[in-house]
Scaffold this motif. Structure first.
Motif, PDB file in Angstrom:
ATOM      1  N   TYR A 272       1.556 -11.140  54.292  1.00  0.00           N
ATOM      2  CA  TYR A 272       1.509 -10.886  52.844  1.00  0.00           C
ATOM      3  C   TYR A 272       0.814 -12.064  52.174  1.00  0.00           C
TER       4      TYR A 272
ATOM      5  N   ASP B 120      -0.579 -11.024  45.529  1.00  0.00           N
ATOM      6  CA  ASP B 120       0.391 -10.461  44.595  1.00  0.00           C
ATOM      7  C   ASP B 120      -0.259  -9.279  43.876  1.00  0.00           C
TER       8      ASP B 120
ATOM      9  N   ALA C 157       1.059  -6.659  42.622  1.00  0.00           N
ATOM     10  CA  ALA C 157       1.773  -6.256  41.414  1.00  0.00           C
ATOM     11  C   ALA C 157       1.334  -7.109  40.218  1.00  0.00           C
TER      12      ALA C 157
ATOM     13  N   GLU D  96       2.652  -1.857  38.108  1.00  0.00           N
ATOM     14  CA  GLU D  96       3.370  -2.806  38.956  1.00  0.00           C
ATOM     15  C   GLU D  96       4.265  -2.072  39.950  1.00  0.00           C
TER      16      GLU D  96
ATOM     17  N   TRP E   2       4.030  -2.085  44.132  1.00  0.00           N
ATOM     18  CA  TRP E   2       5.117  -2.425  45.051  1.00  0.00           C
ATOM     19  C   TRP E   2       5.429  -1.266  45.997  1.00  0.00           C
ATOM     20  N   ARG E   3       5.281  -0.038  45.534  1.00  0.00           N
ATOM     21  CA  ARG E   3       5.489   1.105  46.443  1.00  0.00           C
ATOM     22  C   ARG E   3       4.478   1.061  47.585  1.00  0.00           C
TER      23      ARG E   3
ATOM     24  N   LEU F   9       2.825  -1.641  48.691  1.00  0.00           N
ATOM     25  CA  LEU F   9       3.131  -2.794  49.530  1.00  0.00           C
ATOM     26  C   LEU F   9       4.311  -2.494  50.462  1.00  0.00           C
ATOM     27  N   ARG F  10       5.347  -1.881  49.905  1.00  0.00           N
ATOM     28  CA  ARG F  10       6.535  -1.569  50.716  1.00  0.00           C
ATOM     29  C   ARG F  10       6.179  -0.584  51.819  1.00  0.00           C
TER      30      ARG F  10
ATOM     31  N   ASP G 217      10.596 -12.054  46.844  1.00  0.00           N
ATOM     32  CA  ASP G 217      10.027 -10.876  46.192  1.00  0.00           C
ATOM     33  C   ASP G 217       9.961  -9.693  47.149  1.00  0.00           C
ATOM     34  N   LEU G 218       9.500  -9.947  48.357  1.00  0.00           N
ATOM     35  CA  LEU G 218       9.394  -8.872  49.340  1.00  0.00           C
ATOM     36  C   LEU G 218      10.764  -8.274  49.657  1.00  0.00           C
TER      37      LEU G 218
ATOM     38  N   HIS H 215      12.202  -6.140  46.915  1.00  0.00           N
ATOM     39  CA  HIS H 215      11.558  -4.829  46.762  1.00  0.00           C
ATOM     40  C   HIS H 215      11.664  -3.976  48.018  1.00  0.00           C
TER      41      HIS H 215
END
Length: 375
Positions: free
Chosen positions: A118, A121, A123, A134, A138-139, A141-142, A161-162, A165
């Motif tokens: 990672y 950023d 988001a 944002e 994150w959706r 990234l997840r 942060d990871l 989320h």
């Protein structure tokens, strides 16, 4: 170990993802492993660069609209073919977003373990560029990182942060710094006279010139008496910043020994971007013996010891940046002490040291995968 590094950027690109992927490949070669790099083709190079430590396969790409320095890989069958032909034991995904997502999918189909790094950023970028999105960032990234055997965060703030989320299996892997190239001994009095002919205190920013970096926060610093602002880098915000920082010196993109001389010749390094997952330029300034002013957010929280190696300020606060620089400008002894402490703090953070930590993560992933298969 046979490793395929799938990266969204690679030299001759100049950015954190490209530099980290290059250093990873070089360390793997140095430790006797066999890496292969997959990266988007660039306008400057469609094949492996002269300094590449290993074979580089370039995937066709297009420039990002409005930001031609960023290339986006086009769909290609080369990804799966490269993993198969290289007989990869592990896939390393550097900042997976487009090409890395394809690398992840190919690794899953082929049953090859994947480590995702990672680095960006997304988001924060969504907030900066479109004022929204944002949650969608994150959706994505997840979704991407949940498919990896392990996700590596470059700082404790990024790791939190990871995890917050919902990204599973997260570990910490910071970045190294070249403590030979970036060194106080490279301070150049002739360069200082050129940049500040009247003996001004030199406050420098080094990095991409883009909206998310918020370099315009240095406008108040520019107004301090006896201070010269020097900006190193290029990007879509250059024209805007030339108007926002009248009288500042814009040096454009600089690399190698020339960049090291600039770093060491600064009196204060000021970083302004609040969305850094690590912030390599802060570490390079510290290695150069230069005190740092940076936002108290993201990666700089791990790097800057407030009141010891520099000053942390509230993000997006131009007045706080100005006051921090004014404080350091008025106290040469404090600047010298912070610079020396910063240099001492990073001396053990070599790329060799953090590269070996990465190999430890690889070993953990391979052992866990073998154990799961055996069960």
């Amino acid at each position: 170990m046979r490793v395929v590094i799938v990266t969204e950027s690679f030299p001759p690109d100049v950015n954190g993802v490209a530099h980290c992927a290059f250093q990873t490949a070089r360390h793997l070669v140095g430790r006797g492993h066999a890496p292969l790099v997959l990266a988007p083709a660039t306008a400057a190079a469609t094949g492996p660069g002269a300094e590449a430590p290993c074979q580089v396969i370039r995937v066709p790409s297009l420039p990002l609209p409005g930001y031609p320095q960023v290339r986006v890989a086009l769909p290609s069958r080369r990804v799966a073919a490269a993993l198969t032909e290289h007989r990869a034991d592990l896939v390393h995904l550097a900042g997976p977003f487009v090409l890395g997502v394809r690398g992840m999918a190919a690794a899953a189909r082929l049953g090859i373990p994947a480590v995702a790094v990672y680095q960006t950023d997304l988001a924060g970028y969504a907030r900066t560029y479109v004022g929204a999105g944002e949650a969608a960032a994150w959706r994505r990234l997840r979704s991407v990182h949940s498919a990896a055997d392990r996700t590596l965060a470059p700082s404790t703030a990024a790791l939190r942060d990871l995890e917050a989320h919902g990204v599973p299996r997260v570990g910490l892997w910071p970045r190294g710094v070249d403590t030979v190239r970036f060194h106080p001994a490279h301070r150049d009095t002739a360069l200082r006279r050129e940049l500040a002919p009247d003996g001004e205190l030199i406050v420098g920013y080094v990095g991409r010139l883009a909206p998310e970096k918020q370099v315009e926060l240095l406008s108040g610093v520019h107004g301090l008496p006896g201070v010269r602002v020097v900006v190193v880098g290029d990007g879509p915000s250059r024209a805007h910043l030339a108007g926002a920082l009248p009288g500042a010196v814009f040096l454009g993109r600089r690399t190698g020994g020339e960049l090291a001389r600039i770093f060491a010749s600064l009196d204060v390094f000021a970083h302004t971007g609040p969305f850094e997952t690590f912030c390599q330029t802060v570490q390079e300034a510290m290695a150069s013996g230069v005190p740092v002013v940076a936002p108290a957010a993201g990666g700089p929280l791990d790097l800057v010891a407030h009141g010891r190696t520099g000053l942390l300020v509230p993000p997006r606060d131009a007045a706080a940046v100005r006051e921090a620089v004014r404080t350091l400008a008025a106290d040469p002894a404090r600047r010298a002490a912070y610079g020396a402490a910063g240099r001492a703090m990073v001396e053990g953070r070599t790329w060799a040291a953090v590269g070996d930590r990465l190999l430890g993560h690889y070993d953990d992933v391979l052992v866990a995968r073998r154990t799961a298969v055996a069960a």
